[in-house]
Write a protein that holds these residues in place. Structure first.
Motif, mmCIF file in Angstrom:
data_model
loop_
_atom_site.group_PDB
_atom_site.id
_atom_site.type_symbol
_atom_site.label_atom_id
_atom_site.label_comp_id
_atom_site.label_asym_id
_atom_site.label_seq_id
_atom_site.Cartn_x
_atom_site.Cartn_y
_atom_site.Cartn_z
ATOM 1 N N LYS A 97 0.847 -1.182 0.000
ATOM 2 C CA LYS A 97 0.000 0.000 0.000
ATOM 3 C C LYS A 97 0.891 1.244 0.000
ATOM 4 O O LYS A 97 1.802 1.361 0.814
ATOM 5 C CB LYS A 97 -0.913 0.021 1.224
ATOM 6 C CG LYS A 97 -1.990 -1.051 1.220
ATOM 7 C CD LYS A 97 -2.908 -0.887 2.425
ATOM 8 C CE LYS A 97 -4.015 -1.928 2.408
ATOM 9 N NZ LYS A 97 -4.908 -1.783 3.592
ATOM 10 N N ALA A 98 0.598 2.174 -0.904
ATOM 11 C CA ALA A 98 1.408 3.385 -1.005
ATOM 12 C C ALA A 98 1.409 4.177 0.302
ATOM 13 O O ALA A 98 2.340 4.936 0.578
ATOM 14 C CB ALA A 98 0.884 4.266 -2.142
ATOM 15 N N GLU A 99 0.370 3.978 1.124
ATOM 16 C CA GLU A 99 0.266 4.726 2.386
ATOM 17 C C GLU A 99 1.413 4.452 3.348
ATOM 18 O O GLU A 99 1.671 5.253 4.258
ATOM 19 C CB GLU A 99 -1.063 4.399 3.082
ATOM 20 C CG GLU A 99 -2.295 4.963 2.399
ATOM 21 C CD GLU A 99 -2.809 4.090 1.278
ATOM 22 O OE1 GLU A 99 -3.906 4.359 0.773
ATOM 23 O OE2 GLU A 99 -2.103 3.117 0.898
ATOM 24 N N TYR A 100 2.128 3.352 3.163
ATOM 25 C CA TYR A 100 3.258 3.062 4.047
ATOM 26 C C TYR A 100 4.465 3.962 3.764
ATOM 27 O O TYR A 100 5.308 4.176 4.645
ATOM 28 C CB TYR A 100 3.684 1.601 3.902
ATOM 29 C CG TYR A 100 2.722 0.607 4.503
ATOM 30 C CD1 TYR A 100 2.497 0.566 5.873
ATOM 31 C CD2 TYR A 100 2.043 -0.300 3.699
ATOM 32 C CE1 TYR A 100 1.609 -0.347 6.423
ATOM 33 C CE2 TYR A 100 1.153 -1.223 4.242
ATOM 34 C CZ TYR A 100 0.936 -1.235 5.602
ATOM 35 O OH TYR A 100 0.055 -2.134 6.148
ATOM 36 N N ILE A 101 4.564 4.460 2.551
ATOM 37 C CA ILE A 101 5.741 5.252 2.163
ATOM 38 C C ILE A 101 5.972 6.464 3.077
ATOM 39 O O ILE A 101 7.088 6.677 3.566
ATOM 40 C CB ILE A 101 5.638 5.699 0.685
ATOM 41 C CG1 ILE A 101 6.051 4.547 -0.236
ATOM 42 C CG2 ILE A 101 6.510 6.912 0.386
ATOM 43 C CD1 ILE A 101 7.543 4.321 -0.351
ATOM 44 N N PRO A 102 4.957 7.298 3.339
ATOM 45 C CA PRO A 102 5.213 8.506 4.142
ATOM 46 C C PRO A 102 5.647 8.231 5.574
ATOM 47 O O PRO A 102 6.184 9.126 6.229
ATOM 48 C CB PRO A 102 3.860 9.240 4.112
ATOM 49 C CG PRO A 102 3.127 8.684 2.957
ATOM 50 C CD PRO A 102 3.567 7.265 2.851
ATOM 51 N N LEU A 103 5.417 7.018 6.064
ATOM 52 C CA LEU A 103 5.782 6.723 7.441
ATOM 53 C C LEU A 103 7.291 6.759 7.663
ATOM 54 O O LEU A 103 7.747 6.970 8.785
ATOM 55 C CB LEU A 103 5.247 5.339 7.839
ATOM 56 C CG LEU A 103 3.730 5.188 7.897
ATOM 57 C CD1 LEU A 103 3.359 3.725 8.136
ATOM 58 C CD2 LEU A 103 3.139 6.075 8.977
ATOM 59 N N MET A 104 8.056 6.581 6.607
ATOM 60 C CA MET A 104 9.502 6.447 6.779
ATOM 61 C C MET A 104 10.198 7.800 6.883
ATOM 62 O O MET A 104 10.454 8.294 7.996
ATOM 63 C CB MET A 104 10.066 5.565 5.672
ATOM 64 C CG MET A 104 9.561 4.120 5.796
ATOM 65 S SD MET A 104 10.297 2.987 4.604
ATOM 66 C CE MET A 104 9.454 3.475 3.108
ATOM 67 N N VAL A 105 10.500 8.463 5.788
ATOM 68 C CA VAL A 105 11.204 9.744 5.871
ATOM 69 C C VAL A 105 10.354 10.800 6.569
ATOM 70 O O VAL A 105 10.786 11.449 7.528
ATOM 71 C CB VAL A 105 11.622 10.236 4.466
ATOM 72 C CG1 VAL A 105 12.141 11.673 4.549
ATOM 73 C CG2 VAL A 105 12.700 9.336 3.887
ATOM 74 N N SER A 106 9.115 10.989 6.108
ATOM 75 C CA SER A 106 8.279 12.059 6.663
ATOM 76 C C SER A 106 7.855 11.770 8.100
ATOM 77 O O SER A 106 7.966 12.628 8.982
ATOM 78 C CB SER A 106 7.041 12.250 5.790
ATOM 79 O OG SER A 106 7.392 12.705 4.501
ATOM 80 N N GLY A 107 7.356 10.564 8.344
ATOM 81 C CA GLY A 107 6.897 10.222 9.680
ATOM 82 C C GLY A 107 8.019 10.173 10.699
ATOM 83 O O GLY A 107 7.896 10.711 11.809
ATOM 84 N N LEU A 108 9.126 9.552 10.323
ATOM 85 C CA LEU A 108 10.253 9.457 11.247
ATOM 86 C C LEU A 108 10.874 10.824 11.532
ATOM 87 O O LEU A 108 11.333 11.076 12.649
ATOM 88 C CB LEU A 108 11.315 8.507 10.691
ATOM 89 C CG LEU A 108 10.981 7.018 10.777
ATOM 90 C CD1 LEU A 108 12.050 6.193 10.061
ATOM 91 C CD2 LEU A 108 10.857 6.571 12.225
#
Length: 281
Positions: free
Chosen positions: A133-144
């Motif tokens: 799911k593309a929704e997992y992508i923002p959790l890494m650079v942006s979320g962290l």
């Protein structure tokens, strides 16, 4: 081209169909003009080492930081050509015997070189995820970025006032939600009415469209005691305003300088073609 290990092909688990070559983006010259910095390279497919996997990318994250990376601002010793892209999401198409991953398994990763059809990755950087799911992508650079900034520097306390600039952006929206979860009153800047509504929907207490309201006047009038924590990513005049409206013992976290990313120096251009760093008044 080959992986870093000495794994024999018979020890590598591979998908039924893998191309013999693939394309990836490379930084071929250092410039903040991303299109001019990039070239397309075709490389041979890799046999992964025992602790490596080959990932077929399905989604990649596009960040403002890519401009800084291609301009050589993060590592002045890095000489082109080099790979670009920080985060990816894909399916394992080949796995070394010691990688602990299976062919077909969905994974996410943070590693240089994500802007590529396939990525050869040390398995320690691969993060298992439930589904693609593309929704997992923002959790890494942006979320962290938001989480680490608040945990390590922000020292948020319940009841404090937190100002987040570019609050509807990739990392800003995470900062809004984390600050609210910490029990803070959250102010968020944005540039459109649609973003105002979005910020309200994720819990922002006081969204400010800086194109229609003067941020400095809003803070001066509505928050006369100042702002306890600022999560700042814009720079230039926005930075000046944030500094000037900090409360006593306030903390300002600088996580970016968007207004200067496309300039040659990284600072915001001013009249006459010169550039200057932020000025505190």
């Amino acid at each position: 081209m080959s992986g870093s290990g000495d794994t024999e092909p018979s020890q590598v688990k591979m998908a039924a169909q893998i191309p013999k070559a693939f394309q990836r983006l490379m930084v071929s010259s250092l410039t903040p003009k991303f299109r001019n910095a990039i070239s397309v390279e075709t490389v041979s497919m890799v046999t992964p080492g025992p602790k490596e996997v080959v990932v077929k990318n399905r989604f990649v994250g596009i960040n403002a930081s890519d401009v800084n990376f291609s301009a050589g601002r993060y590592d002045p010793t890095k000489v082109p050509p080099f790979q670009i892209g920080f985060e990816g999401l894909g399916v394992v198409t080949a796995a070394g015997a010691e990688s602990r991953f299976k062919v077909g398994q969905p994974i996410a990763y943070l590693h240089d070189g994500a802007f590529s059809e396939y990525k050869v990755l040390p398995s320690r950087f691969a993060i298992p995820i439930p589904s693609l799911k593309a929704e997992y992508i923002p959790l890494m650079v942006s979320g962290l970025t938001a989480a680490i900034s608040f945990d390590e520097v922000g020292d948020l306390k319940k009841g404090e006032t937190v100002l987040i600039t570019a609050a509807a952006g990739g990392t800003g929206q995470f900062a809004v939600q984390l600050a609210k979860k910490a029990g803070c009153h959250v102010i968020g800047t944005c540039s459109t009415e649609a973003k105002m509504e979005f910020l309200k929907s994720i819990g922002c207490d006081r969204p400010i469209n800086y194109k229609k309201e003067d941020l400095n006047e809003v803070l001066k009038t509505e928050y006369p005691k100042g702002v306890d924590v600022v999560y700042e990513s814009v720079g230039a005049q926005m930075f000046d305003t944030c500094v000037n409206r900090l409360a006593v013992k306030g903390r300002l976290i600088v996580i970016g300088f968007i207004t200067g990313y496309k300039s040659d120096t990284g600072y915001t251009p001013i009249r006459g073609g010169a550039t200057l760093p932020p000025k505190v008044q």
